[in-house]
Design a protein around this motif. Sequence first.
Motif, PDB file in Angstrom:
ATOM      1  N   GLU A 108       0.867  -1.181   0.000  1.00  0.00           N
ATOM      2  CA  GLU A 108       0.000   0.000   0.000  1.00  0.00           C
ATOM      3  C   GLU A 108       0.897   1.222   0.000  1.00  0.00           C
ATOM      4  OE1 GLU A 108      -2.547  -0.348   3.392  1.00  0.00           O
ATOM      5  OE2 GLU A 108      -3.582  -2.093   2.591  1.00  0.00           O
ATOM      6  N   ARG A 109       0.389   2.323  -0.500  1.00  0.00           N
ATOM      7  CA  ARG A 109       1.168   3.563  -0.580  1.00  0.00           C
ATOM      8  C   ARG A 109       0.392   4.706   0.084  1.00  0.00           C
ATOM      9  NH1 ARG A 109       5.182   2.794  -4.715  1.00  0.00           N
ATOM     10  NH2 ARG A 109       4.844   0.813  -5.745  1.00  0.00           N
ATOM     11  N   PRO A 110       0.208   4.636   1.416  1.00  0.00           N
ATOM     12  CA  PRO A 110      -0.583   5.669   2.080  1.00  0.00           C
ATOM     13  C   PRO A 110       0.106   7.029   2.124  1.00  0.00           C
ATOM     14  CG  PRO A 110       0.357   4.180   3.704  1.00  0.00           C
ATOM     15  CD  PRO A 110       0.665   3.612   2.341  1.00  0.00           C
ATOM     16  N   PHE A 111       1.453   7.044   2.141  1.00  0.00           N
ATOM     17  CA  PHE A 111       2.218   8.291   2.131  1.00  0.00           C
ATOM     18  C   PHE A 111       3.652   7.951   1.705  1.00  0.00           C
ATOM     19  CE2 PHE A 111       2.065   6.565   6.428  1.00  0.00           C
ATOM     20  CZ  PHE A 111       3.405   6.495   6.789  1.00  0.00           C
ATOM     21  N   PRO A 112       4.408   8.961   1.240  1.00  0.00           N
ATOM     22  CA  PRO A 112       5.779   8.679   0.795  1.00  0.00           C
ATOM     23  C   PRO A 112       6.612   8.041   1.912  1.00  0.00           C
ATOM     24  CG  PRO A 112       5.115  10.873   0.112  1.00  0.00           C
ATOM     25  CD  PRO A 112       4.035  10.352   1.020  1.00  0.00           C
ATOM     26  N   ASN A 113       7.409   7.059   1.533  1.00  0.00           N
ATOM     27  CA  ASN A 113       8.308   6.351   2.445  1.00  0.00           C
ATOM     28  C   ASN A 113       7.594   5.618   3.579  1.00  0.00           C
ATOM     29  OD1 ASN A 113      10.608   7.198   0.986  1.00  0.00           O
ATOM     30  ND2 ASN A 113      10.580   9.144   2.066  1.00  0.00           N
ATOM     31  N   ALA A 114       6.337   5.261   3.362  1.00  0.00           N
ATOM     32  CA  ALA A 114       5.593   4.502   4.373  1.00  0.00           C
ATOM     33  C   ALA A 114       6.220   3.118   4.529  1.00  0.00           C
ATOM     34  CB  ALA A 114       4.130   4.356   3.946  1.00  0.00           C
TER      35      ALA A 114
END
Length: 155
Positions: free
Chosen positions: A86-92
């Motif tokens: 998943e990509r909820p926010f950069p560098n998660a």
Amino acid sequence: MREPVTAYVALGANLGDAQQAVRAAMDRLDALAQTRVTARSSLYRTAPVGASGPDFINAVVRLQTALTAPDLLDGLLAAELDAGRERPFPNAPRTLDLDLLLYGDARIDSPRLTVPHPRMRERAFVLVPLAEIAPTAVPPNALAALTSQVIARIP
């Protein structure tokens, strides 16, 4: 069929069983159409860079592939998705991260793909495993510039 190209892919994970996720991803890449894994680095443990969360498990593989770079990228993205990325926010934190580092001698700069990977020389977690399987792909001064980044080979 196209002539095979040597490509290098960085693998990383820091959620769930990260070591197993990276090993499974290596097998998944070996199963991609027209693609074979020809070298696997050791696994390495590193702290997250520019992020928080558990330590990462990282590695690099060398591929021989007849896929185009965009088609190979599609395969990488599909593997990430299948691993629950998943990509909820950069560098998660992530269950799996696959980055195309090098694709033959190609220089690609498109909205979707940049090769060589634009930040690979800034990251010990990429250069150390890459140097393990492709020493000539990593200039010695590039590794020397990253000595402050802690990276540990997993026995």
